[in-house]
Design a protein around this motif. Structure first.
Motif, short mmCIF file in Angstrom:
data_model
loop_
_atom_site.label_atom_id
_atom_site.label_comp_id
_atom_site.label_asym_id
_atom_site.label_seq_id
_atom_site.Cartn_x
_atom_site.Cartn_y
_atom_site.Cartn_z
N GLY A 52 -37.96 -21.05 12.41
CA GLY A 52 -37.45 -22.38 12.12
C GLY A 52 -37.60 -22.71 10.64
O GLY A 52 -37.04 -22.02 9.80
N THR A 53 -38.38 -23.72 10.34
CA THR A 53 -38.51 -24.15 8.94
C THR A 53 -39.82 -23.73 8.30
O THR A 53 -40.04 -23.95 7.11
CB THR A 53 -38.39 -25.68 8.84
OG1 THR A 53 -39.41 -26.29 9.64
CG2 THR A 53 -37.02 -26.15 9.32
N ALA A 107 -41.64 -16.01 16.42
CA ALA A 107 -40.40 -15.82 17.16
C ALA A 107 -39.82 -14.45 16.82
O ALA A 107 -39.91 -13.98 15.68
CB ALA A 107 -39.40 -16.92 16.79
N ALA A 108 -39.26 -13.80 17.81
CA ALA A 108 -38.62 -12.50 17.59
C ALA A 108 -37.36 -12.68 16.76
O ALA A 108 -36.71 -13.72 16.80
CB ALA A 108 -38.29 -11.85 18.92
N GLY A 109 -37.02 -11.66 15.98
CA GLY A 109 -35.80 -11.72 15.19
C GLY A 109 -36.01 -11.13 13.81
O GLY A 109 -37.09 -10.60 13.49
N ALA A 144 -39.24 -13.74 -12.01
CA ALA A 144 -38.91 -13.53 -10.60
C ALA A 144 -38.99 -14.84 -9.82
O ALA A 144 -39.94 -15.62 -9.99
CB ALA A 144 -39.86 -12.51 -9.98
N THR A 145 -37.99 -15.07 -8.97
CA THR A 145 -37.95 -16.25 -8.10
C THR A 145 -37.56 -15.81 -6.70
O THR A 145 -36.63 -15.01 -6.53
CB THR A 145 -36.94 -17.29 -8.61
OG1 THR A 145 -37.38 -17.78 -9.88
CG2 THR A 145 -36.80 -18.46 -7.65
N TYR A 146 -38.27 -16.33 -5.71
CA TYR A 146 -37.98 -15.97 -4.31
C TYR A 146 -37.30 -17.13 -3.60
O TYR A 146 -37.67 -18.31 -3.78
CB TYR A 146 -39.27 -15.61 -3.57
CG TYR A 146 -39.06 -15.36 -2.10
CD1 TYR A 146 -38.59 -14.13 -1.65
CD2 TYR A 146 -39.30 -16.36 -1.16
CE1 TYR A 146 -38.38 -13.90 -0.30
CE2 TYR A 146 -39.08 -16.13 0.19
CZ TYR A 146 -38.62 -14.90 0.61
OH TYR A 146 -38.40 -14.67 1.95
N ASN A 147 -36.31 -16.79 -2.79
CA ASN A 147 -35.60 -17.78 -1.97
C ASN A 147 -35.67 -17.35 -0.51
O ASN A 147 -35.33 -16.21 -0.18
CB ASN A 147 -34.14 -17.91 -2.40
CG ASN A 147 -34.01 -18.38 -3.84
OD1 ASN A 147 -34.54 -19.42 -4.22
ND2 ASN A 147 -33.30 -17.61 -4.66
N GLU A 148 -36.11 -18.27 0.33
CA GLU A 148 -36.20 -17.96 1.75
C GLU A 148 -34.81 -17.80 2.35
O GLU A 148 -33.87 -18.49 1.96
CB GLU A 148 -36.94 -19.10 2.47
CG GLU A 148 -37.51 -18.71 3.81
CD GLU A 148 -38.79 -17.88 3.70
OE1 GLU A 148 -38.69 -16.70 3.33
OE2 GLU A 148 -39.88 -18.40 3.99
N GLY A 149 -34.71 -16.86 3.31
CA GLY A 149 -33.45 -16.62 4.00
C GLY A 149 -33.54 -17.03 5.45
O GLY A 149 -34.02 -18.11 5.77
#
Length: 210
Positions: A111-112, A195-197, A101-106
């Motif tokens: 921000g970062t 942050a909202a979203g 398993a590998t996770y990638n941020e979306g």
């Protein structure tokens, strides 16, 4: 005369008794063939955070949302009312899944930093189904057993770790829980400081049969 006949019959009886007929030894080869698995199955359950009741989601489900997130006024964090369980099995025969398993941020409204990968976790376990249908769970300590999703980079659950059972990966939101298996100390909650979203990420899972 009677004595002579008696001797004759006695001799015949003894003659019959001394004759034995033996069959040649015969060897029977007994066998049974268990077919090898031909594929992998992945089922997804939504698990109620309060009751821990599992509800299997439709086959092929890949969109996993923790919504709705509600504000916990005791801890001042946002939490969902459920988490997920990914179950890896085999089809077509016998075998054991080997999972990576590998996770990638979306998308990350922050921000970062402090995206979904920092605020969600994966817990690794071995499941064994008993003869009566009950399931025994063992946490895989070699994998945390709980890690932030952001830390999953080719996380490999070898088939040798789950022989006799199958692997399961729980996906949940970080709450700072210290109840075993405790949340990793380097995680972050969703709070009013974020942050909202909508926060997203992708968990890429590769599974093969062994």
């Amino acid at each position: 005369m009677k004595k002579i006949l008696s001797l004759i019959f006695a001799g015949m009886f003894l003659g019959f008794q001394s004759v034995s007929v033996w069959a040649a030894p015969t060897t029977f080869t007994v066998s049974a063939t268990v077919p090898a698995a031909t594929g992998i199955s992945i089922t997804v359950d939504s698990v109620n955070s309060t009751t821990n009741v599992f509800t299997q989601l439709p086959a092929g489900t890949t969109a996993l949302s923790f919504d709705p997130m509600t504000f916990n006024t005791t801890n001042n964090i946002y939490v969902p009312d459920h988490y997920f369980a990914l179950n890896f099995g085999v089809t077509g025969g016998a075998g054991t899944p080997d999972v990576t398993a590998t996770y990638n941020e979306g998308s990350n409204p922050n921000g970062t930093t402090n995206g979904l990968g920092y605020k969600s976790t994966a817990t690794f376990a071995k499941e064994v189904v008993g003869a009566n249908g009950s399931t025994t769970e063992t946490l895989l300590t070699a994998h945390g057993p709980k890690k932030r999703l952001i830390d999953l980079n080719a996380e490999h659950v070898a088939y040798t770790e789950v022989v006799g059972g199958y692997p399961r990966i729980y996906l949940g939101v970080w709450t700072g829980s210290t109840t075993a298996p405790a949340d990793p100390t380097n995680g972050q909650p969703f709070s009013n400081g974020d942050a909202a979203g909508t926060y997203t990420g992708s968990l890429v899972v590769t599974a093969v049969v062994n």
